[in-house]
Scaffold this motif. Structure first.
Motif, PDB file in Angstrom:
ATOM      1  N   GLY A  24       0.832  -1.199   0.000  1.00 47.91           N
ATOM      2  CA  GLY A  24       0.000   0.000   0.000  1.00 47.91           C
ATOM      3  C   GLY A  24       0.867   1.249   0.000  1.00 47.91           C
ATOM      4  O   GLY A  24       0.498   2.295   0.523  1.00 47.91           O
ATOM      5  N   ALA A  25       2.026   1.137  -0.619  1.00 46.11           N
ATOM      6  CA  ALA A  25       3.028   2.207  -0.576  1.00 46.11           C
ATOM      7  C   ALA A  25       2.639   3.453  -1.353  1.00 46.11           C
ATOM      8  O   ALA A  25       3.249   4.502  -1.164  1.00 46.11           O
ATOM      9  N   LEU A  26       1.632   3.363  -2.207  1.00 45.58           N
ATOM     10  CA  LEU A  26       1.262   4.540  -2.992  1.00 45.58           C
ATOM     11  C   LEU A  26       0.067   5.284  -2.419  1.00 45.58           C
ATOM     12  O   LEU A  26      -0.409   6.243  -3.006  1.00 45.58           O
ATOM     13  N   GLY A  27      -0.398   4.872  -1.265  1.00 42.75           N
ATOM     14  CA  GLY A  27      -1.478   5.585  -0.595  1.00 42.75           C
ATOM     15  C   GLY A  27      -0.951   6.800   0.137  1.00 42.75           C
ATOM     16  O   GLY A  27       0.251   7.074   0.162  1.00 42.75           O
ATOM     17  N   ARG A  85      -1.174  -0.772  -8.110  1.00 43.98           N
ATOM     18  CA  ARG A  85      -1.010  -0.051  -9.381  1.00 43.98           C
ATOM     19  C   ARG A  85       0.126  -0.645 -10.211  1.00 43.98           C
ATOM     20  O   ARG A  85       1.149  -1.045  -9.670  1.00 43.98           O
ATOM     21  N   PRO A  86      -0.049  -0.648 -11.548  1.00 45.76           N
ATOM     22  CA  PRO A  86       1.012  -1.174 -12.416  1.00 45.76           C
ATOM     23  C   PRO A  86       2.286  -0.340 -12.336  1.00 45.76           C
ATOM     24  O   PRO A  86       2.239   0.862 -12.063  1.00 45.76           O
ATOM     25  N   PHE A 111       9.556   7.345 -11.181  1.00 49.86           N
ATOM     26  CA  PHE A 111      10.882   6.757 -11.054  1.00 49.86           C
ATOM     27  C   PHE A 111      11.397   6.765  -9.617  1.00 49.86           C
ATOM     28  O   PHE A 111      12.007   5.807  -9.162  1.00 49.86           O
ATOM     29  N   GLU A 112      11.118   7.833  -8.878  1.00 47.70           N
ATOM     30  CA  GLU A 112      11.652   7.928  -7.517  1.00 47.70           C
ATOM     31  C   GLU A 112      11.002   6.945  -6.547  1.00 47.70           C
ATOM     32  O   GLU A 112      11.469   6.771  -5.435  1.00 47.70           O
ATOM     33  N   LYS A 113       9.946   6.281  -6.941  1.00 46.98           N
ATOM     34  CA  LYS A 113       9.298   5.294  -6.063  1.00 46.98           C
ATOM     35  C   LYS A 113       9.873   3.890  -6.266  1.00 46.98           C
ATOM     36  O   LYS A 113       9.382   2.935  -5.701  1.00 46.98           O
ATOM     37  N   HIS A 114      10.896   3.745  -7.068  1.00 45.95           N
ATOM     38  CA  HIS A 114      11.502   2.427  -7.279  1.00 45.95           C
ATOM     39  C   HIS A 114      12.594   2.200  -6.253  1.00 45.95           C
ATOM     40  O   HIS A 114      13.215   3.140  -5.810  1.00 45.95           O
ATOM     41  N   PRO A 115      12.866   1.010  -5.757  1.00 45.60           N
ATOM     42  CA  PRO A 115      12.320  -0.258  -6.215  1.00 45.60           C
ATOM     43  C   PRO A 115      10.837  -0.417  -5.858  1.00 45.60           C
ATOM     44  O   PRO A 115      10.401  -0.029  -4.776  1.00 45.60           O
ATOM     45  N   TYR A 116      10.099  -0.975  -6.813  1.00 46.35           N
ATOM     46  CA  TYR A 116       8.650  -1.101  -6.706  1.00 46.35           C
ATOM     47  C   TYR A 116       8.213  -2.411  -7.348  1.00 46.35           C
ATOM     48  O   TYR A 116       8.786  -2.851  -8.332  1.00 46.35           O
ATOM     49  N   ILE A 117       7.167  -2.993  -6.767  1.00 48.88           N
ATOM     50  CA  ILE A 117       6.564  -4.185  -7.356  1.00 48.88           C
ATOM     51  C   ILE A 117       5.056  -4.046  -7.292  1.00 48.88           C
ATOM     52  O   ILE A 117       4.509  -3.561  -6.293  1.00 48.88           O
ATOM     53  N   GLN A 118       4.399  -4.420  -8.380  1.00 46.26           N
ATOM     54  CA  GLN A 118       2.940  -4.437  -8.362  1.00 46.26           C
ATOM     55  C   GLN A 118       2.506  -5.669  -7.579  1.00 46.26           C
ATOM     56  O   GLN A 118       2.990  -6.778  -7.812  1.00 46.26           O
ATOM     57  N   LEU A 119       1.597  -5.470  -6.621  1.00 46.92           N
ATOM     58  CA  LEU A 119       1.132  -6.565  -5.777  1.00 46.92           C
ATOM     59  C   LEU A 119      -0.320  -6.340  -5.396  1.00 46.92           C
ATOM     60  O   LEU A 119      -0.675  -5.281  -4.886  1.00 46.92           O
ATOM     61  N   LEU A 136      -0.314  -1.430   4.714  1.00 46.40           N
ATOM     62  CA  LEU A 136      -1.113  -0.211   4.659  1.00 46.40           C
ATOM     63  C   LEU A 136      -2.243  -0.304   3.648  1.00 46.40           C
ATOM     64  O   LEU A 136      -3.015   0.645   3.512  1.00 46.40           O
ATOM     65  N   ALA A 137      -2.337  -1.413   2.933  1.00 49.30           N
ATOM     66  CA  ALA A 137      -3.420  -1.572   1.963  1.00 49.30           C
ATOM     67  C   ALA A 137      -4.725  -1.732   2.730  1.00 49.30           C
ATOM     68  O   ALA A 137      -4.845  -2.582   3.604  1.00 49.30           O
ATOM     69  N   ALA A 138      -5.690  -0.878   2.417  1.00 49.16           N
ATOM     70  CA  ALA A 138      -6.963  -0.927   3.133  1.00 49.16           C
ATOM     71  C   ALA A 138      -8.034  -0.202   2.327  1.00 49.16           C
ATOM     72  O   ALA A 138      -7.730   0.658   1.506  1.00 49.16           O
ATOM     73  N   MET A 139      -9.270  -0.583   2.587  1.00 46.72           N
ATOM     74  CA  MET A 139     -10.402   0.137   2.027  1.00 46.72           C
ATOM     75  C   MET A 139     -10.924   1.047   3.134  1.00 46.72           C
ATOM     76  O   MET A 139     -11.284   0.569   4.214  1.00 46.72           O
TER      77      MET A 139
END
Length: 120
Positions: A11-14, A39-40, A46-54, A77-80
């Motif tokens: 949930g790193a992009l929240g 998210r794909p 670029f600055e959010k790498h290393p990143y993996i879609q999960l 942190l992934a949550a609704m």
């Protein structure tokens, strides 16, 4: 000798995940913090790498990721959040609770030292 920290943030992009990822990378080094989100890769700067879609609901993918890495910490942190969850309570329960249980079980199985979760 203390093991080097290797951290997974799901949930790193929240809203909270972005700030936490930046702070942990500052503290432990960019290469020691793996950001993961639904998210794909193409949608991630670029600055959010290393990143993996999960997709945290993909139990096989989640287990493979944890099994293949020696994470010392996992931040879940992934949550609704409440507004969406009120419209679809079963999906909210699945995402918020079932994914947490999967992460806790896998953390025990693969000896992750620390697990942190978000209460929503």
């Amino acid at each position: 000798m203390k093991q080097k920290e290797y951290i997974l943030i799901i949930g790193a992009l929240g809203q909270i995940g972005r700030e936490l990822t930046d702070e942990l990378r500052e503290r432990y080094g960019k290469e020691n913090v793996l950001a993961a989100d639904i998210r794909p890769k193409e949608d991630v700067s670029f600055e959010k790498h290393p990143y993996i879609q999960l997709n945290v609901m993909d139990k096989v993918g989640l287990e493979n990721l944890i099994a293949e890495n020696k994470f010392t910490q996992i931040y879940h942190l992934a949550a609704m959040l409440s507004a969406s969850g009120e419209r679809n309570p079963q999906a909210a329960w699945a995402l918020n609770m079932e994914s947490l249980l999967s992460i806790l079980d896998l953390s025990v199985k693969y000896k992750v030292e620390k697990v942190f979760g978000l209460a929503v």
